[in-house]
Scaffold this motif. Structure first.
Motif: not given
Length: 683
Positions: A296-317
């Motif tokens: 379900g975390w993919g929904l949050s990542l989809s929100i991030v993609r709405s801000i930047s189609p390509n983005f950085c993960i600055m902290e990955q678990q």
């Protein structure tokens, strides 16, 4: 012109804190990072007292050595401005920089994010440390970019210092100009709240009913906090742009009361996000049916993609997570760290940094584990990181710059999110319906975007999608309704839920039949409505035609009346005093259609509507079990289909066409077994 996330290669790296470790360890750390395939590190975001141990005295020696050595080992550096943790000398000398709670309690030095954005003195000191760092490192060949602050509005996203009250007042004066307009917007005539002088106006303060301000004031408060946060970040971004023009600028976040789209549009080259999929499991609703958990975390990542189609993960678990006194996430099982990394990449990440290189041995985050344990000896997570590094060294370049493909978007907007924090008659519904729609789409292997409606949104942006799902937009202007109507008229399919369209942008209710601004779109009015809770028994919806069946009508029921001949009843209520009344309608309008669902969505109802609007997976050459997520990233000449198995057990998939796995170079066809937590990238 904005700088891209990555150009020549996929950037894989880690967050590193040289100030936490003996200098004698640095070189071995950097050497091992490179052996794992890491190319980038983030440093410095919590180190203000090292850069400026006393006011006005700047020292760069420790970080000069750390950055120079990283550069020598082929590691690029992201440098954080250290303004998320003002030093003790600063908060002691200038207590006005500290944040204050709603109740008026000053938050003291001792954790992080204990400041407010409005203090002129704090802005001055933040500008000065940013300027000193940018002058010093703006031309350093090892520094590739900057992270402004750290997780803006994390920990706390409300601010009530004297500086904040003053700044709010000034913001309102710019917005409304006159007190008459402010009183009108806030409905101040209700309960005799009208203001006769600007000095009487404050942010919400304690009232006889705890935390119960004027709702229109509370909505403007959130708008102010967002604007003020962006203004605070702009102060630093402008300095970096001037003094370090060759280096990119980002910040990491996605926290409350911040329009991250505007922040990125105005200040950043791209947006960054901190991805911790296990948050989906530790903050979950125990009553939720059939949860997706870490998927379900993919929904949050989809929100991030709405801000930047390509983005950085600055902290990955990368390990188990927890502070000393809160959060207790278990250790990822073998393969999960790799799965979560590719989850981020599948959703649009072109750069991933793990948190953190080595678990802290002191402080609140001693249980927020990194790749290396305290003992610094080889472990399973280190080996897994090395596998990922090896894979991305070969495959990563093909992925950077590719964009996700989706024919459906879940629509959101900041006004309804912020208004819904206070308004229990629509606010909680958005989060539930978003999640239920995401589950239904995921299990049918239909990728989706998230689309934020903004004043600048165009018909062209909407028309990219065959279907838009806008679950509970209580606030809807006539202008927004007109734009949505254009989308429908040209062939789009639009899906609303209960509580749609009855408020204006101030949060005041229209004197119109519900659904207010959306009435013409839907072709119906709401005869009456009710919460479904307490002594009111849950109701059901009976579907007709090809979708025949019964589903729950959760949480809230709008009882509908047909107003236009173009409207078709798709389902009726099957129980309670409104049994037989319309519950779901479809209005044929122009070349498109508008659905109105009179309750809060559940997965079963969403699944029925998906079939009715003919939404299908974009990949017809593949048969997948439910446990596997599908995402597609397209480039100018190649398409990459990500398959992510969230099950610990192996699963069988079936390919009707021959494809190659980008990660292994293996050619696949027919029936293929994916290992537990396995990943394939087919092209």
């Amino acid at each position: 012109m904005k700088k891209p996330v990555a150009t020549e290669k996929f950037e894989l790296g880690v967050c590193y804190y040289p100030e936490h470790w003996p200098e004698s360890m640095w070189e071995d750390d950097y050497r091992r990072m490179r052996e794992l395939g890491f190319t980038i590190i983030r440093i410095g975001e919590f180190a203000w007292s090292i850069f400026e141990p006393v006011q006005g005295e700047f020292q760069f020696g420790l970080f000069d050595r750390a950055i120079d050595l990283a550069h020598k080992h082929g590691l690029q550096v992201v440098l954080g401005t250290p303004t998320a943790t003002p030093p003790a000398w600063l908060t002691h000398k200038y207590p006005e920089v500290l944040n204050v709670t709603y109740e008026g309690v000053t938050l003291q030095h001792g954790m992080r994010r204990h400041y407010n954005y409005s203090s002129p003195k704090y802005r001055e000191l933040c500008a000065r440390i940013t300027e000193q760092m940018a002058e010093h490192y703006g031309n350093h060949p090892g520094v590739v970019g900057w992270q402004i602050d750290n997780e803006l509005n994390c920990e706390i996203s409300e601010f009530y210092s004297e500086s904040d009250h003053k700044a709010f007042r000034e913001w309102l004066q710019q917005k409304y100009v006159t007190l008459e307009r402010l009183n009108e917007a806030w409905g101040a005539v209700f309960w005799n709240q009208s203001y006769s002088d600007w000095s009487q106006v404050y942010l919400p303060r304690p009232t006889p009913s705890p935390k119960q301000p004027n709702p229109h004031q509370a909505l403007d408060e959130k708008r102010f906090i967002s604007a003020n946060t962006i203004s605070f970040a702009e102060n630093q971004a402008d300095i970096i742009r001037k003094l370090a023009p060759k280096q990119w600028v980002t910040t990491n976040g996605l926290f409350g009361h911040l329009d991250s789209h505007e922040l990125t549009d105005e200040l950043l080259d791209f947006f960054s996000y901190d991805s911790y999929p296990q948050f989906s499991t530790i903050f979950y609703d125990p009553n939720e049916r059939n949860p997706l958990n870490d998927r379900g975390w993919g929904l949050s990542l989809s929100i991030v993609r709405s801000i930047s189609p390509n983005f950085c993960i600055m902290e990955q678990q990368s390990g188990p997570g927890g502070w000393v006194n809160r959060m207790d996430m278990p250790s990822p099982k073998p393969g999960q760290m790799r799965l979560w990394t590719y989850q981020s990449i599948a959703h649009g990440a072109d750069m991933v940094l793990y948190f953190r290189w080595r678990t802290a041995t002191m402080g609140n985050e001693i249980y927020w584990h990194g790749i290396n344990d305290y003992h610094n000896q080889p472990n399973r997570r280190v080996r897994e990181a090395g596998q990922i590094g090896q894979e991305l060294a070969g495959a990563g370049q093909a992925l950077i710059g590719t964009r996700n493909q989706a024919n459906v978007a879940i629509v959101r907007d900041y006004a309804n999110e912020w208004d819904g924090e206070y308004d229990v008659w629509h606010g909680p519904f958005m989060w539930k319906s978003n999640k239920e729609w995401y589950k239904a789409l995921q299990r049918k292997h239909i990728p989706n975007d998230v689309l934020y409606l903004r004043k600048k949104t165009t018909l062209e942006e909407l028309a990219r999608y065959d279907v838009l799902i806008y679950p509970h937009p209580a606030i809807m202007t006539d202008e927004t309704a007109s734009l949505l109507d254009e989308y429908v008229q040209q062939g789009g399919k639009l899906i609303f839920g209960c509580r749609t369209g009855y408020k204006d942008e101030r949060g005041q209710c229209y004197m119109r039949p519900f659904p207010g601004a959306a009435r013409d779109l839907c072709g119906i009015t709401v005869e009456e409505f009710t919460m479904v809770k307490g002594s009111r028994q849950p109701t059901t919806i009976s579907w007709s035609g090809a979708a025949e069946g019964v589903t729950g009508a959760d949480d809230f029921n709008d009882i509908l009346r047909i107003e236009d001949d173009s409207v078709e009843v798709m389902a009726v209520y099957a129980s309670d005093y409104y049994a037989g009344k319309p519950a779901v309608t479809r209005n044929r309008r122009g070349k498109g259609e508008v659905w109105y669902y009179g309750a809060v969505f559940n997965e079963q109802a969403a699944s029925i509507i998906i079939d009715q609007v003919s939404l299908q997976s974009p990949v017809d050459w593949l048969v997948l079990p439910e446990d596997v997520e599908l995402q597609v990233r397209n480039g100018t000449s190649s398409s990459y289909t990500f398959l992510l198995n969230y099950s610990e057990a192996p699963v069988a998939i079936h390919l009707h066409e021959t494809k190659m796995d980008l990660l292994s170079g293996t050619t696949l066809s027919g029936e293929v077994t994916m290992e537990g937590f396995g990943v394939l990238i087919l092209h």
